[in-house]
Design a protein around this motif. Structure first.
Motif, short mmCIF file in Angstrom:
data_model
loop_
_atom_site.label_atom_id
_atom_site.label_comp_id
_atom_site.label_asym_id
_atom_site.label_seq_id
_atom_site.Cartn_x
_atom_site.Cartn_y
_atom_site.Cartn_z
N SER A 26 0.83 -1.20 0.00
CA SER A 26 0.00 0.00 0.00
C SER A 26 0.87 1.25 0.00
O SER A 26 0.64 2.19 -0.77
CB SER A 26 -0.93 0.01 1.22
OG SER A 26 -1.65 1.21 1.28
N VAL A 31 -1.96 2.59 -3.29
CA VAL A 31 -3.28 1.95 -3.32
C VAL A 31 -3.69 1.70 -1.86
O VAL A 31 -2.90 1.17 -1.09
CB VAL A 31 -3.24 0.62 -4.10
CG1 VAL A 31 -4.57 -0.11 -4.04
CG2 VAL A 31 -2.85 0.88 -5.56
N SER A 35 -8.11 -1.86 -0.34
CA SER A 35 -8.25 -2.29 -1.73
C SER A 35 -7.32 -3.47 -2.03
O SER A 35 -7.69 -4.40 -2.75
CB SER A 35 -7.94 -1.15 -2.69
OG SER A 35 -8.90 -0.13 -2.55
N HIS A 45 -11.55 -3.96 -11.10
CA HIS A 45 -10.38 -3.30 -10.54
C HIS A 45 -10.18 -1.94 -11.21
O HIS A 45 -10.34 -1.84 -12.43
CB HIS A 45 -9.13 -4.16 -10.74
CG HIS A 45 -9.23 -5.50 -10.08
ND1 HIS A 45 -9.76 -6.60 -10.70
CD2 HIS A 45 -8.90 -5.91 -8.84
CE1 HIS A 45 -9.74 -7.62 -9.88
NE2 HIS A 45 -9.23 -7.24 -8.74
N GLN A 49 -5.05 1.43 -10.02
CA GLN A 49 -4.60 0.56 -8.93
C GLN A 49 -3.83 -0.64 -9.48
O GLN A 49 -2.79 -1.02 -8.93
CB GLN A 49 -5.77 0.11 -8.07
CG GLN A 49 -6.38 1.22 -7.26
CD GLN A 49 -7.52 0.78 -6.38
OE1 GLN A 49 -7.99 -0.36 -6.46
NE2 GLN A 49 -7.98 1.67 -5.52
#
Length: 75
Positions: A26, A31, A35, A45, A49
């Protein structure tokens, strides 16, 4: 109609194999951790991302998703 193609996300497998945690990925990708946590169970999606995760992990699309092409045209 075209060929039937099945796509299965496999982020959890890649992360485990390469030693990534959700938090670290992350931070590296931008992102949200939530998620990343839900990535393999989502059927849709966000493009940004997917690209951010691929860049952060050094993965290709074919690594991130298992693609099964049934090879026949459906009618």
């Amino acid at each position: 109609m075209g060929k039937r193609i099945n796509v299965r996300p496999r982020l959890k497998e890649l992360m485990k194999a390469d030693g990534w945690t959700q938090t670290r990925l992350s931070e590296a990708s931008g992102v949200p951790q939530g998620s990343i946590s839900r990535f393999d169970t989502n059927s849709r999606h966000e493009d940004w991302q997917v690209v951010a995760i691929m860049k952060a992990g050094g993965w290709k699309y074919e690594d991130l998703f298992e693609i099964e092409d049934e090879g026949k045209d459906e009618k």
